[in-house]
Design a protein around this motif. Sequence first.
Motif, PDB file in Angstrom:
ATOM      1  N   LEU A 148       0.803  -1.257  -0.089  1.00  0.00           N
ATOM      2  CA  LEU A 148      -0.045   0.103  -0.066  1.00  0.00           C
ATOM      3  C   LEU A 148       0.971   1.175   0.057  1.00  0.00           C
ATOM      4  CD1 LEU A 148      -2.784   1.348   0.222  1.00  0.00           C
ATOM      5  CD2 LEU A 148      -2.521   1.347   2.787  1.00  0.00           C
ATOM      6  N   ALA A 149       0.556   2.233  -0.750  1.00  0.00           N
ATOM      7  CA  ALA A 149       1.218   3.508  -0.927  1.00  0.00           C
ATOM      8  C   ALA A 149       0.374   4.442  -0.771  1.00  0.00           C
ATOM      9  CB  ALA A 149       2.355   3.503  -2.068  1.00  0.00           C
ATOM     10  N   VAL A 150       0.376   5.836  -0.253  1.00  0.00           N
ATOM     11  CA  VAL A 150      -0.645   6.802  -0.205  1.00  0.00           C
ATOM     12  C   VAL A 150       0.323   8.125  -0.230  1.00  0.00           C
ATOM     13  CG1 VAL A 150      -2.530   8.107   1.178  1.00  0.00           C
ATOM     14  CG2 VAL A 150      -2.461   5.670   1.290  1.00  0.00           C
ATOM     15  N   THR A 151       0.100   8.937  -1.291  1.00  0.00           N
ATOM     16  CA  THR A 151       0.605  10.190  -1.353  1.00  0.00           C
ATOM     17  C   THR A 151      -0.181  11.436  -1.249  1.00  0.00           C
ATOM     18  OG1 THR A 151       2.321   9.083  -2.915  1.00  0.00           O
ATOM     19  CG2 THR A 151       2.470  11.501  -2.856  1.00  0.00           C
ATOM     20  N   VAL A 152       0.031  12.349  -0.438  1.00  0.00           N
ATOM     21  CA  VAL A 152      -0.782  13.647  -0.260  1.00  0.00           C
ATOM     22  C   VAL A 152       0.080  14.668  -0.615  1.00  0.00           C
ATOM     23  CG1 VAL A 152      -1.957  15.012   1.337  1.00  0.00           C
ATOM     24  CG2 VAL A 152      -2.078  12.355   1.707  1.00  0.00           C
ATOM     25  N   THR A 153      -0.470  15.654  -1.461  1.00  0.00           N
ATOM     26  CA  THR A 153       0.152  16.807  -2.039  1.00  0.00           C
ATOM     27  C   THR A 153      -0.461  17.900  -1.633  1.00  0.00           C
ATOM     28  OG1 THR A 153       1.044  15.476  -3.954  1.00  0.00           O
ATOM     29  CG2 THR A 153       1.192  17.989  -3.992  1.00  0.00           C
ATOM     30  N   PRO A 154       0.191  18.660  -0.525  1.00  0.00           N
ATOM     31  CA  PRO A 154      -0.566  20.079  -0.525  1.00  0.00           C
ATOM     32  C   PRO A 154      -0.261  20.908  -1.483  1.00  0.00           C
ATOM     33  CG  PRO A 154       0.843  19.468   1.384  1.00  0.00           C
ATOM     34  CD  PRO A 154       0.965  18.402   0.139  1.00  0.00           C
ATOM     35  N   CYS A 155      -1.280  21.909  -1.821  1.00  0.00           N
ATOM     36  CA  CYS A 155      -0.833  22.946  -2.920  1.00  0.00           C
ATOM     37  C   CYS A 155      -0.487  24.366  -2.365  1.00  0.00           C
ATOM     38  CB  CYS A 155      -2.186  23.084  -3.888  1.00  0.00           C
ATOM     39  SG  CYS A 155      -2.558  21.358  -4.866  1.00  0.00           S
ATOM     40  N   ASP A 156      -1.384  24.996  -1.836  1.00  0.00           N
ATOM     41  CA  ASP A 156      -0.969  26.425  -1.529  1.00  0.00           C
ATOM     42  C   ASP A 156      -1.312  26.554  -0.100  1.00  0.00           C
ATOM     43  OD1 ASP A 156      -3.679  26.047  -1.875  1.00  0.00           O
ATOM     44  OD2 ASP A 156      -4.131  27.924  -2.572  1.00  0.00           O
ATOM     45  N   ALA A 157      -1.329  25.642   0.779  1.00  0.00           N
ATOM     46  CA  ALA A 157      -1.284  25.767   2.236  1.00  0.00           C
ATOM     47  C   ALA A 157      -0.892  24.589   2.971  1.00  0.00           C
ATOM     48  CB  ALA A 157      -2.924  26.249   2.574  1.00  0.00           C
ATOM     49  N   PRO A 158      -0.508  24.725   4.043  1.00  0.00           N
ATOM     50  CA  PRO A 158      -0.153  23.182   5.008  1.00  0.00           C
ATOM     51  C   PRO A 158      -1.267  22.325   5.320  1.00  0.00           C
ATOM     52  CG  PRO A 158       1.120  25.205   5.577  1.00  0.00           C
ATOM     53  CD  PRO A 158       0.065  25.825   4.943  1.00  0.00           C
ATOM     54  N   LEU A 159      -1.106  21.191   5.463  1.00  0.00           N
ATOM     55  CA  LEU A 159      -2.278  20.315   5.582  1.00  0.00           C
ATOM     56  C   LEU A 159      -2.075  19.455   6.946  1.00  0.00           C
ATOM     57  CD1 LEU A 159      -3.108  18.814   2.241  1.00  0.00           C
ATOM     58  CD2 LEU A 159      -4.193  20.806   3.494  1.00  0.00           C
ATOM     59  N   GLU A 160      -2.902  19.083   7.701  1.00  0.00           N
ATOM     60  CA  GLU A 160      -2.886  17.923   8.732  1.00  0.00           C
ATOM     61  C   GLU A 160      -3.655  17.066   8.012  1.00  0.00           C
ATOM     62  OE1 GLU A 160      -4.116  19.444  12.696  1.00  0.00           O
ATOM     63  OE2 GLU A 160      -3.318  21.474  12.108  1.00  0.00           O
ATOM     64  N   LEU A 182       4.526  21.091  -8.004  1.00  0.00           N
ATOM     65  CA  LEU A 182       3.966  21.854  -9.041  1.00  0.00           C
ATOM     66  C   LEU A 182       2.596  22.274  -8.974  1.00  0.00           C
ATOM     67  CD1 LEU A 182       5.187  22.884 -11.690  1.00  0.00           C
ATOM     68  CD2 LEU A 182       4.257  20.709 -12.842  1.00  0.00           C
ATOM     69  N   CYS A 183       1.969  21.654  -7.915  1.00  0.00           N
ATOM     70  CA  CYS A 183       0.846  22.021  -7.465  1.00  0.00           C
ATOM     71  C   CYS A 183       0.548  23.252  -6.811  1.00  0.00           C
ATOM     72  CB  CYS A 183       0.029  20.856  -6.709  1.00  0.00           C
ATOM     73  SG  CYS A 183      -1.522  21.342  -6.040  1.00  0.00           S
ATOM     74  N   ALA A 184       1.583  23.322  -5.907  1.00  0.00           N
ATOM     75  CA  ALA A 184       1.666  24.706  -5.391  1.00  0.00           C
ATOM     76  C   ALA A 184       1.985  25.877  -6.318  1.00  0.00           C
ATOM     77  CB  ALA A 184       2.820  24.546  -4.240  1.00  0.00           C
ATOM     78  N   VAL A 185       2.678  25.491  -7.256  1.00  0.00           N
ATOM     79  CA  VAL A 185       2.929  26.698  -8.350  1.00  0.00           C
ATOM     80  C   VAL A 185       1.781  26.969  -9.063  1.00  0.00           C
ATOM     81  CG1 VAL A 185       4.415  27.096 -10.433  1.00  0.00           C
ATOM     82  CG2 VAL A 185       5.549  25.745  -8.601  1.00  0.00           C
ATOM     83  N   GLU A 186       1.135  26.100  -9.617  1.00  0.00           N
ATOM     84  CA  GLU A 186       0.026  26.123 -10.478  1.00  0.00           C
ATOM     85  C   GLU A 186      -1.115  26.819  -9.436  1.00  0.00           C
ATOM     86  OE1 GLU A 186      -0.682  22.471 -11.632  1.00  0.00           O
ATOM     87  OE2 GLU A 186       0.355  22.427 -13.182  1.00  0.00           O
ATOM     88  N   ALA A 187      -1.375  26.664  -8.279  1.00  0.00           N
ATOM     89  CA  ALA A 187      -2.003  27.231  -7.400  1.00  0.00           C
ATOM     90  C   ALA A 187      -1.760  28.665  -7.104  1.00  0.00           C
ATOM     91  CB  ALA A 187      -2.175  26.877  -5.933  1.00  0.00           C
ATOM     92  N   LYS A 188      -0.390  29.200  -7.305  1.00  0.00           N
ATOM     93  CA  LYS A 188      -0.018  30.499  -7.149  1.00  0.00           C
ATOM     94  C   LYS A 188      -0.093  31.078  -8.408  1.00  0.00           C
ATOM     95  CE  LYS A 188       2.529  33.580  -4.410  1.00  0.00           C
ATOM     96  NZ  LYS A 188       2.353  33.856  -3.334  1.00  0.00           N
ATOM     97  N   LEU A 189      -0.001  30.499  -9.547  1.00  0.00           N
ATOM     98  CA  LEU A 189      -0.161  31.220 -10.956  1.00  0.00           C
ATOM     99  C   LEU A 189      -1.591  31.396 -10.931  1.00  0.00           C
ATOM    100  CD1 LEU A 189       2.079  29.094 -13.143  1.00  0.00           C
ATOM    101  CD2 LEU A 189       2.475  31.432 -12.703  1.00  0.00           C
ATOM    102  N   ASN A 190      -2.513  30.813 -10.717  1.00  0.00           N
ATOM    103  CA  ASN A 190      -3.825  30.590 -10.991  1.00  0.00           C
ATOM    104  C   ASN A 190      -4.753  31.506  -9.807  1.00  0.00           C
ATOM    105  OD1 ASN A 190      -3.635  29.401 -13.353  1.00  0.00           O
ATOM    106  ND2 ASN A 190      -3.798  27.432 -12.344  1.00  0.00           N
ATOM    107  N   SER A 191      -3.955  32.053  -9.070  1.00  0.00           N
ATOM    108  CA  SER A 191      -4.528  32.779  -7.787  1.00  0.00           C
ATOM    109  C   SER A 191      -5.300  33.953  -8.263  1.00  0.00           C
ATOM    110  CB  SER A 191      -3.528  33.142  -6.587  1.00  0.00           C
ATOM    111  OG  SER A 191      -2.700  33.915  -7.040  1.00  0.00           O
ATOM    112  N   ASP A 192      -6.626  33.852  -7.854  1.00  0.00           N
ATOM    113  CA  ASP A 192      -7.336  35.196  -8.210  1.00  0.00           C
ATOM    114  C   ASP A 192      -8.635  35.187  -7.332  1.00  0.00           C
ATOM    115  OD1 ASP A 192      -9.041  33.170  -8.907  1.00  0.00           O
ATOM    116  OD2 ASP A 192      -8.938  33.305 -11.274  1.00  0.00           O
ATOM    117  N   ASP A 193      -9.667  35.864  -7.648  1.00  0.00           N
ATOM    118  CA  ASP A 193     -10.810  35.975  -6.677  1.00  0.00           C
ATOM    119  C   ASP A 193     -11.902  34.854  -6.468  1.00  0.00           C
ATOM    120  OD1 ASP A 193     -13.234  37.668  -8.854  1.00  0.00           O
ATOM    121  OD2 ASP A 193     -11.676  36.217  -9.316  1.00  0.00           O
ATOM    122  N   ALA A 194     -11.442  33.773  -7.188  1.00  0.00           N
ATOM    123  CA  ALA A 194     -12.194  32.452  -7.123  1.00  0.00           C
ATOM    124  C   ALA A 194     -12.353  31.900  -5.724  1.00  0.00           C
ATOM    125  CB  ALA A 194     -11.652  31.257  -8.146  1.00  0.00           C
TER     126      ALA A 194
END
Length: 578
Positions: free
Chosen positions: A86-98, A235-247
């Motif tokens: 079993l392998a589980v991978t969690v990738t936070p994007c634009d904020a730390p996660l617990e 790269l998820c964090a990068v894309e979140a930063k690039l696409n940051s807007d009023d969404a």
Amino acid sequence: MLSGEGDQAPRMHLLHCSLLFLLLPLSSRTQKLPTRDEELFQMQIRDKTFFHDSSVIPDGAEINSYLFRDTPKRYFFVVEEDNTPLAVTVTPCDAPLEWKLSLQELPEEASGESSGEPEPLEQQKQQIINEESTELFSYKGNDVEYFVSSSSPSGLYQLELLSTEKDTHFKVYATTTPESDQPYPELPYDPRVDVTSLGRTTVTLAWKPSPTASLLKQPIQYCIVINKEHNFKSLCAVEAKLNSDDAFMMAPKPGLDFSPFDFAHFGFPSENNSGKERSFIKSSKLGRHFPPKPRVDLQKICIGNKNIFTVSDLKPDTQYYFDMFAVNIDTNMSTAYVGTFARTKEEAKQKTVELKDGKVTDVFIKRKGAKFLRFAPVSSHQKVTFFVHSCLDAVQIQIRRDGKLILSQNIEGVRQFQLRGKPKAKYLIRLKGSKKGASMLKILATTRPNKQSFPSLPEDTRIKAFDKLRTCSSVTVAWLGTQERNKFCIYRKEVDDNYNEEQKKRQQNQCLGPDTRKKSEKVLCKYFHSQNIQKAVTTETIKGLQPGKSYLLDVYVIGHGGHSVKYQSKLVKTRKFC
């Protein structure tokens, strides 16, 4: 659902029913649980929306989801056989996660087993709820983190995620076949990005290739991210930063009955119209509109499979952060190298040229370059005069007196600036070149401008040719003068019929004087002026020309100090038949 093949039918029946009961309140419509049956699995993966409103983790597919701040989210999956990898991978994007992963082991026997019938569903559900779970792994932070086990027990697994900082995106990937899947590109033994060359506006980076590309021959491309703030861990964090807007500001409140199909602008891809049936949000009708956030200074460049790259157009003496990501082109899943940072070199310190009172100084400026000059009059003065002769394209001049800006202009041709003086004042002159090419100019500074070293010029320095006065052996031209008596010399040069504007432009250096011309090209010199500026016009007929030939004509005006200025060149052609 993460699953294997087994013969534990009664127990698996309980697992399936239990998972269904846990998920029914989370979905408003019935859907089949994902399995590792390849035909069905591939169908489900192609239908990307299959998992968007489900709390089931599919086996071998990365899911994208969204967390509201302080609102936990839970995902479930079943491992059907003991000793399953079993392998589980969690990738936070634009904020730390617990997040934490728990296992809930189910009873080996069901009470209805003796009769050959399963227990009532309500009784199974209660049995699941009462069963205690064992925490297997927990993590808090913004790193891409993994749980890996070569031998996991069967049971119901729960993944719980929480963001305490803000609403955020994240990704989850889980698989029971980690050895064969390998969806993420593998990093080399040395995963660092090295800075191999550093300049004022460039940085060259190098890194070792991913074994996924070099050994497994899978399609990999590398993407470089450049910014001035910090390194990124995914790269998820990068894309979140690039696409940051009023969404993010328009996100619905937790607890409302919404469909994730309605939130394509959150980053959820939508490939069908399922959400139209339930959509209650129309972006154009939202009650409050927020101004878009300012664009971040962040650049992402994908460069194919090269493992060396030079980043250009950077600012001097500025710290930049560089991140490298290996991206699997087939799966679009990525792995981050260990990023680096570097400060570009400072601009070369400009040497300041000292100007002498009444002396002409020649200045050469590279394209987009700048030069600094200093004028410090020896004696006390009431006025100071600057003569500037731009030989080619326009240049920008700035003059500071004792640090205070007193003049800033773009200049062409010859210009004169007379400024009020101050005792013991010092003047700093900054000359900025053209973007088109190198610039050349002459500059003179003086506190005694009685006799001008540069000749005065009219506003229009063109030479006019009279077409009706052309003959086979002569042309007639005219040009403007000024109220001051100056010496004018006219020169001619035979050129080819295919002489073009580019060749003409190369000969437009107005700082080159008559002394650079051949004696055979000289037509005549004469003095000319008029107190009435409206009548300050002179004409001249140039004779002795060949029929049907082209000639380039130049007029030079020479000042009292011997310095000359060239008018704009004129291309003329004699008649072929007369």
